[in-house]
Design an enzyme around this catalytic site. Sequence first.
Site, PDB file in Angstrom:
ATOM      1  N   LYS A   7      17.417  45.943   7.252  1.00  0.00           N
ATOM      2  CA  LYS A   7      16.634  47.139   7.566  1.00  0.00           C
ATOM      3  C   LYS A   7      17.233  47.896   8.753  1.00  0.00           C
ATOM      4  O   LYS A   7      17.417  49.109   8.688  1.00  0.00           O
ATOM      5  CB  LYS A   7      15.185  46.753   7.886  1.00  0.00           C
ATOM      6  N   ASN A   8      17.544  47.176   9.817  1.00  0.00           N
ATOM      7  CA  ASN A   8      17.980  47.875  11.028  1.00  0.00           C
ATOM      8  C   ASN A   8      19.377  48.469  10.895  1.00  0.00           C
ATOM      9  O   ASN A   8      19.698  49.447  11.563  1.00  0.00           O
ATOM     10  CB  ASN A   8      17.871  46.953  12.242  1.00  0.00           C
TER      11      ASN A   8
ATOM     12  N   ARG B 264      10.339  53.686  14.718  1.00  0.00           N
ATOM     13  CA  ARG B 264      11.194  53.706  15.890  1.00  0.00           C
ATOM     14  C   ARG B 264      12.520  54.414  15.586  1.00  0.00           C
ATOM     15  O   ARG B 264      13.048  55.166  16.392  1.00  0.00           O
ATOM     16  CB  ARG B 264      11.441  52.236  16.265  1.00  0.00           C
TER      17      ARG B 264
ATOM     18  N   CYS C 166       6.819  49.520  16.450  1.00  0.00           N
ATOM     19  CA  CYS C 166       5.903  48.462  16.836  1.00  0.00           C
ATOM     20  C   CYS C 166       5.591  48.534  18.322  1.00  0.00           C
ATOM     21  O   CYS C 166       6.469  48.804  19.137  1.00  0.00           O
ATOM     22  CB  CYS C 166       6.524  47.099  16.525  1.00  0.00           C
TER      23      CYS C 166
ATOM     24  N   ARG D 268       9.576  50.314  25.565  1.00  0.00           N
ATOM     25  CA  ARG D 268      10.620  50.878  24.711  1.00  0.00           C
ATOM     26  C   ARG D 268      11.060  52.294  25.117  1.00  0.00           C
ATOM     27  O   ARG D 268      10.919  53.250  24.353  1.00  0.00           O
ATOM     28  CB  ARG D 268      10.170  50.841  23.244  1.00  0.00           C
ATOM     29  N   PRO D 269      11.593  52.433  26.320  1.00  0.00           N
ATOM     30  CA  PRO D 269      12.069  53.759  26.754  1.00  0.00           C
ATOM     31  C   PRO D 269      13.329  54.174  25.999  1.00  0.00           C
ATOM     32  O   PRO D 269      13.958  53.341  25.340  1.00  0.00           O
ATOM     33  CB  PRO D 269      12.401  53.538  28.237  1.00  0.00           C
ATOM     34  N   ILE D 270      13.709  55.462  26.100  1.00  0.00           N
ATOM     35  CA  ILE D 270      14.958  55.902  25.466  1.00  0.00           C
ATOM     36  C   ILE D 270      15.908  56.523  26.498  1.00  0.00           C
ATOM     37  O   ILE D 270      16.757  57.336  26.160  1.00  0.00           O
ATOM     38  CB  ILE D 270      14.714  56.863  24.276  1.00  0.00           C
ATOM     39  N   ASP D 271      15.747  56.084  27.753  1.00  0.00           N
ATOM     40  CA  ASP D 271      16.585  56.667  28.815  1.00  0.00           C
ATOM     41  C   ASP D 271      18.082  56.441  28.579  1.00  0.00           C
ATOM     42  O   ASP D 271      18.904  57.299  28.916  1.00  0.00           O
ATOM     43  CB  ASP D 271      16.172  56.094  30.179  1.00  0.00           C
ATOM     44  N   GLN D 272      18.452  55.318  27.993  1.00  0.00           N
ATOM     45  CA  GLN D 272      19.884  55.045  27.784  1.00  0.00           C
ATOM     46  C   GLN D 272      20.464  55.933  26.677  1.00  0.00           C
ATOM     47  O   GLN D 272      21.627  56.309  26.726  1.00  0.00           O
ATOM     48  CB  GLN D 272      20.113  53.564  27.449  1.00  0.00           C
TER      49      GLN D 272
ATOM     50  N   ASP E  93      13.505  39.413  17.464  1.00  0.00           N
ATOM     51  CA  ASP E  93      12.777  39.659  16.209  1.00  0.00           C
ATOM     52  C   ASP E  93      12.440  38.362  15.467  1.00  0.00           C
ATOM     53  O   ASP E  93      11.745  38.397  14.461  1.00  0.00           O
ATOM     54  CB  ASP E  93      13.593  40.580  15.287  1.00  0.00           C
TER      55      ASP E  93
ATOM     56  N   ILE F 185      13.554  40.326  26.105  1.00  0.00           N
ATOM     57  CA  ILE F 185      13.902  41.690  25.645  1.00  0.00           C
ATOM     58  C   ILE F 185      12.699  42.649  25.739  1.00  0.00           C
ATOM     59  O   ILE F 185      12.817  43.741  26.273  1.00  0.00           O
ATOM     60  CB  ILE F 185      14.433  41.684  24.190  1.00  0.00           C
TER      61      ILE F 185
ATOM     62  N   ARG G  82       6.573  47.444   6.451  1.00  0.00           N
ATOM     63  CA  ARG G  82       7.622  48.289   7.033  1.00  0.00           C
ATOM     64  C   ARG G  82       8.987  47.623   6.962  1.00  0.00           C
ATOM     65  O   ARG G  82      10.013  48.289   6.943  1.00  0.00           O
ATOM     66  CB  ARG G  82       7.306  48.560   8.515  1.00  0.00           C
TER      67      ARG G  82
HETATM   68  C1  UD1 Z   1      16.180  47.360  17.876  1.00  0.00           C
HETATM   69  C2  UD1 Z   1      15.542  46.893  16.598  1.00  0.00           C
HETATM   70  C3  UD1 Z   1      14.406  45.912  16.894  1.00  0.00           C
HETATM   71  C4  UD1 Z   1      14.894  44.795  17.791  1.00  0.00           C
HETATM   72  C5  UD1 Z   1      15.635  45.319  19.004  1.00  0.00           C
HETATM   73  C6  UD1 Z   1      16.279  44.232  19.842  1.00  0.00           C
HETATM   74  C7  UD1 Z   1      15.837  48.818  15.144  1.00  0.00           C
HETATM   75  C8  UD1 Z   1      15.215  49.954  14.450  1.00  0.00           C
HETATM   76  N1  UD1 Z   1      15.025  48.064  15.890  1.00  0.00           N
HETATM   77  O1  UD1 Z   1      15.168  48.052  18.591  1.00  0.00           O
HETATM   78  O2  UD1 Z   1      13.933  45.400  15.664  1.00  0.00           O
HETATM   79  O3  UD1 Z   1      13.786  44.036  18.244  1.00  0.00           O
HETATM   80  O4  UD1 Z   1      16.666  46.230  18.606  1.00  0.00           O
HETATM   81  O5  UD1 Z   1      17.161  43.485  19.059  1.00  0.00           O
HETATM   82  O6  UD1 Z   1      17.023  48.553  15.016  1.00  0.00           O
HETATM   83  N2  UD1 Z   1      15.843  49.879  26.557  1.00  0.00           N
HETATM   84  C9  UD1 Z   1      15.845  50.660  27.675  1.00  0.00           C
HETATM   85  N3  UD1 Z   1      16.259  51.961  27.548  1.00  0.00           N
HETATM   86  C10 UD1 Z   1      16.668  52.490  26.374  1.00  0.00           C
HETATM   87  C11 UD1 Z   1      16.669  51.686  25.235  1.00  0.00           C
HETATM   88  C12 UD1 Z   1      16.247  50.374  25.349  1.00  0.00           C
HETATM   89  O7  UD1 Z   1      15.491  50.215  28.760  1.00  0.00           O
HETATM   90  O8  UD1 Z   1      17.036  53.675  26.343  1.00  0.00           O
HETATM   91  C13 UD1 Z   1      15.415  48.464  26.643  1.00  0.00           C
HETATM   92  C14 UD1 Z   1      14.212  48.156  25.777  1.00  0.00           C
HETATM   93  O9  UD1 Z   1      13.004  48.456  26.428  1.00  0.00           O
HETATM   94  C15 UD1 Z   1      14.390  46.676  25.532  1.00  0.00           C
HETATM   95  C16 UD1 Z   1      15.906  46.505  25.494  1.00  0.00           C
HETATM   96  O10 UD1 Z   1      16.447  47.656  26.111  1.00  0.00           O
HETATM   97  O11 UD1 Z   1      13.896  45.950  26.636  1.00  0.00           O
HETATM   98  C17 UD1 Z   1      16.481  46.383  24.106  1.00  0.00           C
HETATM   99  O12 UD1 Z   1      16.032  47.478  23.308  1.00  0.00           O
HETATM  100  P1  UD1 Z   1      16.878  48.021  22.076  1.00  0.00           P
HETATM  101  O13 UD1 Z   1      17.977  47.047  21.772  1.00  0.00           O
HETATM  102  O14 UD1 Z   1      17.243  49.433  22.315  1.00  0.00           O
HETATM  103  O15 UD1 Z   1      15.814  47.958  20.926  1.00  0.00           O
HETATM  104  P2  UD1 Z   1      15.548  49.016  19.786  1.00  0.00           P
HETATM  105  O16 UD1 Z   1      16.812  49.716  19.439  1.00  0.00           O
HETATM  106  O17 UD1 Z   1      14.344  49.788  20.122  1.00  0.00           O
END
Ligand code: UD1
Length: 433
Positions: A22-23, A95, A119, A124-128, A308, A330, A400
């Site tokens: 899926k991912n 997501r 979920c 789950r920020p998107i700052d990166q 996961d 995580i 999902r």
């Molecule tokens: C993806 C997977 C999810 C899995 C996760 C970790 C998809 C659609 N989802 O989620 O199933 O649980 O990887 O393997 O592929 N973070 C930041 N800033 C950011 C982005 C992330 O601080 O901009 C943090 C998150 O809060 C978290 C960590 O980085 O603590 C890992 O997140 P990330 O690997 O980005 O997870 P997702 O891509 O959301």
Amino acid sequence: MEKYVIKGRVPLDGEVTIAGAKNAALGILAAAILTDDECIIENVPYVEDTKVLLRAIEALGATVRYIDLHTVSICGKTIDKDNLCVDDEYIRRIRASYYLLGSMLGKFKYAQVALPGGCDIGLRPIDQHIKGFEALGAKVDIVSGGKVVAKADELIGRHIYMDVVTVGATINIMMAAVLAEGKTTIENAAKEPHIVDVANFLNSMGANIKGAGTDVIRIRGVQRLVGTEYSIIPDQIEAGTFMTMAVATKGNILIKNVIPKHMEAISSKLSEIGATVIEYDDSIRVMADGRMKSTQIKTLPYPGFPTDMQPQMATTLALSSGNSIITESIFENRFKYVNELARMGARIKVEGNSAIITGVEGYTGANLVAPDLRAGAALVIAALAADGISTIDDIKYILRGYEDFDGKIRALGGQIEIVNDEREEQKFKLRVS
Ligand code: UD1
């Protein structure tokens, strides 16, 4: 409302075939619009998340066609360049909607996407993601209505250091950088198998990405990408879910269409607690007999133990002898299933980001609610192992990410059904009693 009704205590036995990841699919489907040519993508799991993303891609104006249940054709040529906006009530729930930010920005230098949902397992920020887009020269704003707008006159390759290891941002930056001018380096990149799969897909479209699967990814921008045919890797987490299901129900399952290398963290933990795990070229057999032993687990980015799989593993360990500890490193809100498991007799105490598990002999059936996708799958495992009948509400989360979950479990001898009302539930209960 649909729910699962499950009668437990049947050792699951037989074969199950794992769907596409899926991912990986979510990244690849979004990446397909980076070319005007047709992309044919095979082994796409037929689950809610991929269906919703495909609907959003179609709403952008792309031509999307199911060739069969698992093969999708996408042609981005017809996308309406004056309306590069993704927002509907469904896309806000997944997501991976954020992958359209990277692919639209990469292709059109403009993207407007409703902020991601998914979920509720943490902040789950998107700052990166934003940091990466900005490094490439984009201006990123969050506007009213919860939308992210990214735009650029031109995208220029840069050196980007990720402050945290993130799957989503690594994939998104790759997509934004493949058509950028010059060379982009992503340092401290995530190494998950689906990162490699998205990179392989992009390379099959003519991109020049090296190092995916290591923590330094190097991308040399190309002028244009072309159409391709590509088959998605098997789903590591679906496979792991069936592996733990075999152990928790003391069954014997041959899990087909897997890449055993991707399963190593899970295989070795299951072996360590006493299960028999036999690896073949593209399948794994998992057998368990009697009570398993305790262990300690910490979730980590790949190749560590996947977050996961944390709820499914906790459900299995809560039936093992002795005390186990699971540390979640995580996401900060990933123990919501613990209260549900407690209602089945599990003894788990959450302290900070650790779950301290005291193994019990068995679970008893209960009426449960799925808190999120993987926790929902864990409750299904618990119900299959439990004495008596359980119901699980809010299965929309589980749908999902798992294709035909109940059908696959039934084929292994499990007694599970989706029911829509009280009458159907009673019918099931009469039949299994
Ligand atoms: C993806 C997977 C999810 C899995 C996760 C970790 C998809 C659609 N989802 O989620 O199933 O649980 O990887 O393997 O592929 N973070 C930041 N800033 C950011 C982005 C992330 O601080 O901009 C943090 C998150 O809060 C978290 C960590 O980085 O603590 C890992 O997140 P990330 O690997 O980005 O997870 P997702 O891509 O959301």
